[in-house]
Design a protein around this motif. Structure first.
Motif, short mmCIF file in Angstrom:
data_model
loop_
_atom_site.label_atom_id
_atom_site.label_comp_id
_atom_site.label_asym_id
_atom_site.label_seq_id
_atom_site.Cartn_x
_atom_site.Cartn_y
_atom_site.Cartn_z
N ALA A 100 17.85 21.28 26.69
CA ALA A 100 16.94 20.75 27.71
C ALA A 100 17.54 20.91 29.10
O ALA A 100 16.84 21.25 30.06
N SER A 101 18.85 20.67 29.21
CA SER A 101 19.53 20.84 30.49
C SER A 101 19.52 22.29 30.94
O SER A 101 19.31 22.60 32.12
N LEU A 102 19.72 23.21 30.00
CA LEU A 102 19.70 24.63 30.32
C LEU A 102 18.32 25.08 30.79
O LEU A 102 18.19 25.84 31.76
N LEU A 103 17.26 24.59 30.12
CA LEU A 103 15.90 24.96 30.51
C LEU A 103 15.48 24.31 31.82
O LEU A 103 14.69 24.87 32.58
N ALA A 104 16.00 23.11 32.08
CA ALA A 104 15.60 22.38 33.29
C ALA A 104 16.30 22.93 34.53
O ALA A 104 15.69 23.03 35.61
N PHE A 105 17.57 23.28 34.42
CA PHE A 105 18.35 23.66 35.60
C PHE A 105 18.78 25.13 35.61
O PHE A 105 19.21 25.62 36.65
N GLY A 106 18.68 25.79 34.47
CA GLY A 106 19.17 27.17 34.38
C GLY A 106 18.29 28.16 35.11
O GLY A 106 17.06 28.01 35.17
N ARG A 107 18.90 29.19 35.67
CA ARG A 107 18.20 30.30 36.31
C ARG A 107 18.81 31.58 35.74
O ARG A 107 19.85 32.04 36.20
N PHE A 108 18.18 32.15 34.73
CA PHE A 108 18.74 33.32 34.08
C PHE A 108 17.61 34.13 33.44
O PHE A 108 16.51 33.63 33.19
N LYS A 109 17.89 35.40 33.19
CA LYS A 109 16.93 36.27 32.53
C LYS A 109 16.79 35.84 31.07
O LYS A 109 17.76 35.52 30.41
N GLY A 110 15.58 35.88 30.61
CA GLY A 110 15.33 35.49 29.22
C GLY A 110 15.06 34.02 29.03
O GLY A 110 14.97 33.55 27.90
N LYS A 111 14.92 33.28 30.13
CA LYS A 111 14.67 31.85 30.03
C LYS A 111 13.33 31.57 29.35
O LYS A 111 13.24 30.67 28.50
N SER A 112 12.31 32.33 29.70
CA SER A 112 10.99 32.15 29.09
C SER A 112 11.03 32.45 27.59
O SER A 112 10.40 31.76 26.79
N PHE A 113 11.82 33.47 27.23
CA PHE A 113 11.97 33.82 25.81
C PHE A 113 12.65 32.68 25.05
O PHE A 113 12.21 32.31 23.96
N LEU A 114 13.73 32.14 25.63
CA LEU A 114 14.44 31.03 24.99
C LEU A 114 13.53 29.81 24.86
O LEU A 114 13.52 29.14 23.82
N ASP A 115 12.76 29.54 25.90
CA ASP A 115 11.82 28.42 25.88
C ASP A 115 10.81 28.59 24.75
O ASP A 115 10.49 27.65 24.02
N ALA A 116 10.30 29.83 24.58
CA ALA A 116 9.32 30.10 23.53
C ALA A 116 9.93 29.95 22.14
O ALA A 116 9.29 29.41 21.22
N VAL A 117 11.17 30.39 21.98
CA VAL A 117 11.83 30.29 20.67
C VAL A 117 12.04 28.82 20.29
O VAL A 117 11.81 28.42 19.15
N ILE A 118 12.46 28.01 21.26
CA ILE A 118 12.69 26.59 20.99
C ILE A 118 11.39 25.87 20.68
O ILE A 118 11.34 24.99 19.81
N THR A 119 10.30 26.25 21.38
CA THR A 119 9.02 25.58 21.21
C THR A 119 8.26 26.08 19.99
O THR A 119 7.33 25.41 19.52
N LEU A 120 8.64 27.22 19.44
CA LEU A 120 7.91 27.85 18.35
C LEU A 120 7.65 26.93 17.15
O LEU A 120 6.53 26.92 16.62
N PRO A 121 8.63 26.14 16.69
CA PRO A 121 8.34 25.25 15.54
C PRO A 121 7.22 24.25 15.80
O PRO A 121 6.62 23.73 14.85
#
Length: 218
Positions: free
Chosen positions: A28-49
């Motif tokens: 959650a901290s990484l998604l809230a404050f992180g600025r990196f390539k692939g963030k949307s992909f990581l968000d989708a993978v975590i939300t997928l379940p």
């Protein structure tokens, strides 16, 4: 009537609630404050379940956690036992299934944090890890508590994923939701009704606690 499935559900929900912050907080901290390539992909993978059919997720976990799977093979090498059809297996599946239900509200709580606090911490020389434990975590305890309690209630009602990964072994993987389903199939409606009625006040109490936490945060 045997109350073992209800106790097993409570045990599963408790351990899921206890362990989920360890996984959810850094993500959650990484998604809230992180600025990196692939963030949307990581968000989708975590939300997928959250959006995937439980049986599909359960089948995927069954393959990964089986004796020939990555997680299952590693677990068997370390413990000598199988990960699937065990309490450890359904706990692992419960953590994966509930992860987005903890990450999303915790992320929303973190995004409300004043960024100037983190900027001041960086100026004072705190590392990102120190900033997380000394500034971020204390300021999002309400969101973390709400997410953990929500996961506890959600774990009590898990069915498809747990059935696929753990089957229905009495005393080991037969949780309340599976026991209710089997009682209805066997036309034991009294048992199904009693166990269902035992879950209703627990879930209601959890919702009341979450509402009070959210009211205090507001």
């Amino acid at each position: 009537m045997d109350w073992t499935p209800l106790l097993l559900s409570a045990k599963l929900a408790f351990w899921t609630m206890l362990l989920i912050p360890i996984l959810a907080s850094p993500l959650a901290s990484l998604l809230a404050f992180g600025r990196f390539k692939g963030k949307s992909f990581l968000d989708a993978v975590i939300t997928l379940p959250m959006v995937m059919p439980p049986t599909v997720l359960g089948f995927g976990l069954l393959v990964v956690m089986g004796p020939r799977g990555v997680a299952g093979g590693l677990w068997e090498d370390l413990t000598g036992g199988r990960l699937v059809f065990s309490f450890a297996g359904i706990l692992f599946a419960s953590l994966i299934f509930n992860l987005p239900f903890a990450v999303q509200p915790l992320r929303a709580s973190l995004e409300k944090l004043d960024p100037r606090l983190l900027e001041s911490a960086a100026i004072l020389g705190l590392s990102p890890l120190e900033s997380f434990f000394r500034i971020v975590l204390p300021n999002c305890l309400g969101g973390l508590a709400a997410a953990s309690i929500l996961v506890f209630a959600h774990s009590l009602g898990e069915f498809g994923v747990i059935l696929m990964v753990g089957g229905s072994i009495p005393g080991q993987t037969q949780v309340a939701s599976i026991a209710i389903f089997e009682a209805v199939e066997a036309l034991r409606f009294d048992d199904a009704f009693k166990m269902s009625m035992a879950l209703v006040p627990i879930c209601f109490a959890v919702l009341m606690i979450i509402n009070k936490i959210n009211a205090r945060r507001s």
